[in-house]
Design a protein around this motif. Structure first.
Motif, PDB file in Angstrom:
ATOM      1  N   GLY A 156       0.819  -1.209   0.000  1.00 11.94           N
ATOM      2  CA  GLY A 156       0.000   0.000   0.000  1.00 11.94           C
ATOM      3  C   GLY A 156       0.854   1.260   0.000  1.00 11.94           C
ATOM      4  O   GLY A 156       0.537   2.235  -0.698  1.00 11.94           O
ATOM      5  N   ILE A 157       1.950   1.264   0.751  1.00  9.59           N
ATOM      6  CA  ILE A 157       2.838   2.420   0.769  1.00  9.59           C
ATOM      7  C   ILE A 157       3.477   2.631  -0.596  1.00  9.59           C
ATOM      8  O   ILE A 157       3.535   3.752  -1.113  1.00  9.59           O
ATOM      9  N   SER A 158       3.945   1.536  -1.211  1.00  8.13           N
ATOM     10  CA  SER A 158       4.564   1.633  -2.536  1.00  8.13           C
ATOM     11  C   SER A 158       3.570   2.150  -3.569  1.00  8.13           C
ATOM     12  O   SER A 158       3.894   3.030  -4.381  1.00  8.13           O
ATOM     13  N   THR A 159       2.360   1.602  -3.540  1.00  2.79           N
ATOM     14  CA  THR A 159       1.322   2.052  -4.476  1.00  2.79           C
ATOM     15  C   THR A 159       0.978   3.517  -4.269  1.00  2.79           C
ATOM     16  O   THR A 159       0.805   4.278  -5.228  1.00  2.79           O
ATOM     17  N   ALA A 160       0.898   3.924  -3.014  1.00  7.71           N
ATOM     18  CA  ALA A 160       0.558   5.317  -2.706  1.00  7.71           C
ATOM     19  C   ALA A 160       1.633   6.277  -3.200  1.00  7.71           C
ATOM     20  O   ALA A 160       1.328   7.366  -3.693  1.00  7.71           O
ATOM     21  N   ARG A 165      -0.929   9.173  -3.661  1.00  4.14           N
ATOM     22  CA  ARG A 165      -2.163   9.126  -2.881  1.00  4.14           C
ATOM     23  C   ARG A 165      -1.804   9.161  -1.398  1.00  4.14           C
ATOM     24  O   ARG A 165      -1.584   8.120  -0.766  1.00  4.14           O
ATOM     25  N   PRO A 166      -1.709  10.346  -0.812  1.00  4.71           N
ATOM     26  CA  PRO A 166      -1.266  10.466   0.573  1.00  4.71           C
ATOM     27  C   PRO A 166      -2.168   9.756   1.578  1.00  4.71           C
ATOM     28  O   PRO A 166      -1.691   9.277   2.609  1.00  4.71           O
ATOM     29  N   ARG A 167      -3.469   9.686   1.297  1.00  7.66           N
ATOM     30  CA  ARG A 167      -4.373   9.010   2.245  1.00  7.66           C
ATOM     31  C   ARG A 167      -4.067   7.521   2.333  1.00  7.66           C
ATOM     32  O   ARG A 167      -4.065   6.939   3.423  1.00  7.66           O
ATOM     33  N   SER A 172      -1.787   3.001   5.240  1.00  8.87           N
ATOM     34  CA  SER A 172      -0.881   1.851   5.212  1.00  8.87           C
ATOM     35  C   SER A 172       0.172   1.959   6.305  1.00  8.87           C
ATOM     36  O   SER A 172       0.484   0.977   6.993  1.00  8.87           O
ATOM     37  N   LEU A 173       0.736   3.168   6.465  1.00 11.71           N
ATOM     38  CA  LEU A 173       1.755   3.373   7.495  1.00 11.71           C
ATOM     39  C   LEU A 173       1.161   3.175   8.886  1.00 11.71           C
ATOM     40  O   LEU A 173       1.803   2.591   9.772  1.00 11.71           O
ATOM     41  N   LEU A 174      -0.068   3.641   9.074  1.00 12.94           N
ATOM     42  CA  LEU A 174      -0.738   3.447  10.365  1.00 12.94           C
ATOM     43  C   LEU A 174      -0.927   1.963  10.664  1.00 12.94           C
ATOM     44  O   LEU A 174      -0.652   1.496  11.775  1.00 12.94           O
TER      45      LEU A 174
END
Length: 315
Positions: A156-160, A165-167, A172-174
C-alpha cells in the motif's frame, strides 16, 4: 480476459458504448436497456483483454460512470471464443505484464486497512514466531512468516507513492506501525506467561540457535533478500499471481524479527532487542523501496509501449 458489468444512466449509454467500441481489445458487447433498478439505468456488459483493461477503466471514470452508475470487474478464468482470442491479439502487450492500477489500489486498500482481523493475524504470527525463536525451530519460523499479513501495508505504501495518494500512504503506514506495536506488546505478555508456566526460559533464548540466530543479526544479505522479495511480491500483485506471494511471505524476516525483539525485551536482553529491531526495519525498508521501484518501472515501460502504439496508429 476481464468481464465488465456496467450500470449506466440512459443518457450516457451511447457514450459508454462508443468508448467500448473504440477501445482495442474489447468484445462480447451487450446492452440491456432499462435492466438496472438500483441505480436505475441500462446494463452494459463486455469483455476486454487484461492489457487493455486499464485504458478502458480510466475512460469510464473520466465519463464519471463510477459516480453516476457502477463499474464492476471480474476475471474470466475460461473463455471459449474465437472473437475473445482475436481481441487479446489486438490488444497491446502481454496480459501478464499489464498493470490494472484500479485493481491494485483496491487490493492494497483492503489489505492495508487497520482492522481486528489484521491485528489478530499479525499477533498470532508473532506469537508463533516467538515459539520458533525460543525453540530454535525453523518450521515454526516459516509458518509464522506465511501467516503474517504485513506485506499488504508495505504494498500500500509503494502504491501510494507511485500514484501520489497520501491518504493510502497514511492508512498503510498506520496499519504497519500500530500493527507491529500491538503484536509485539502482546507477544511480550505472551512470553512472560510462557516463562511463568515454564515453557520459555532465558537460557533457551540466549543459547546456541543455529536455525534462528539470523533474526537478530542483520547484514547486507538481509537487505538484499528484502529487496528481491519486495520486487517479487509487487509483481505477484500486479500480475494476479497470488501463489507467488506465499513464497515472498516466507522469504523475509519481518515477523520473526519482531517476535525475537519482543521475547528478548521480556527478558531485558537489549542486545537481541536492538539487533532484531534493526533486522525488522531493514526488511521493511528493503521491501518498500523495491516495491516502489518495481511499480515505477512497470508504469514507465507500459506508458512507453502505449506511446509507441498511439504513434503507430496515427502514422
Amino acid at each position: 480476459m476481464l468481464h465488465l458489468r456496467l450500470i449506466t444512466p440512459a443518457e450516457q449509454t451511447d457514450e459508454v458504448v462508443r468508448l467500448i467500441e473504440g477501445t482495442v481489445g474489447t468484445t462480447h458487447l451487450c446492452v440491456l436497456p432499462g435492466a438496472a433498478r438500483d441505480p436505475a439505468g441500462d446494463v452494459v456488459l463486455c469483455d476486454v483483454a487484461r492489457e487493455a483493461g486499464d485504458d478502458l477503466l480510466n475512460g469510464l471514470r473520466r465519463l464519471g460512470l463510477d459516480t453516476t452508475g457502477s463499474i464492476a470487474v471480474e476475471n474470466v478464468d475460461l473463455s471459449l471464443s474465437r472473437r475473445a482470442a482475436e481481441a487479446e491479439k489486438e490488444a497491446p502487450g502481454e496480459s501478464a505484464d499489464a498493470v490494472l492500477w484500479e485493481h491494485l489500489s483496491d487490493a492494497t486498500h483492503e489489505e492495508s486497512t487497520l482492522s481486528v482481523t489484521y491485528l489478530a493475524f499479525l499477533t498470532l504470527a508473532t506469537m508463533i514466531a516467538a515459539c520458533g525463536v525460543v525453540l530454535d525451530n525453523a518450521v515454526l519460523i516459516v509458518g509464522a512468516m506465511a501467516v503474517g499479513p504485513e506485506f499488504g501495508p508495505l504494498a500500500g505504501i509503494s502504491t501510494a507513492v507511485v500514484q501520489r495518494r497520501p491518504r493510502l500512504a497514511a492508512r498503510s503506514l498506520l496499519a504497519l506501525l500500530v500493527g507491529f506495536a500491538v503484536a509485539m506488546a502482546l507477544t511480550v505478555g505472551f512470553s512472560l506467561f510462557m516463562d511463568a508456566v515454564g515453557l520459555f526460559t532465558e537460557e533457551k533464548l540466549e543459547g546456541e540457535r543455529p536455525q534462528t540466530g539470523f533474526v537478530y543479526a542483520p547484514d547486507w544479505f538481509s537487505f538484499v533478500v528484502a529487496v528481491l522479495a519486495g520486487a517479487a511480491g509487487t509483481l505477484s500483485l500486479t500480475s494476479a499471481k497470488s501463489g507467488a506471494l506465499v513464497g515472498v511471505a516466507i522469504s523475509v524476516t519481518t515477523v520473526p524479527a519482531a517476535a525475537n525483539a519482543a521475547v528478548a525485551l521480556s527478558y531485558g536482553d537489549t542486545v537481541q532487542t536492538w539487533g532484531s529491531s534493526e533486522q525488522l526495519l531493514l526488511n521493511l525498508l528493503g521491501i518498500t523501496l523495491a516495491g516502489t521501484l518495481t511499480l515505477l518501472t512497470q508504469k514507465a515501460l507500459w506508458s512507453r509501449q502505449h506511446a509507441r502504439l498511439r504513434k503507430r496508429a496515427s502514422a
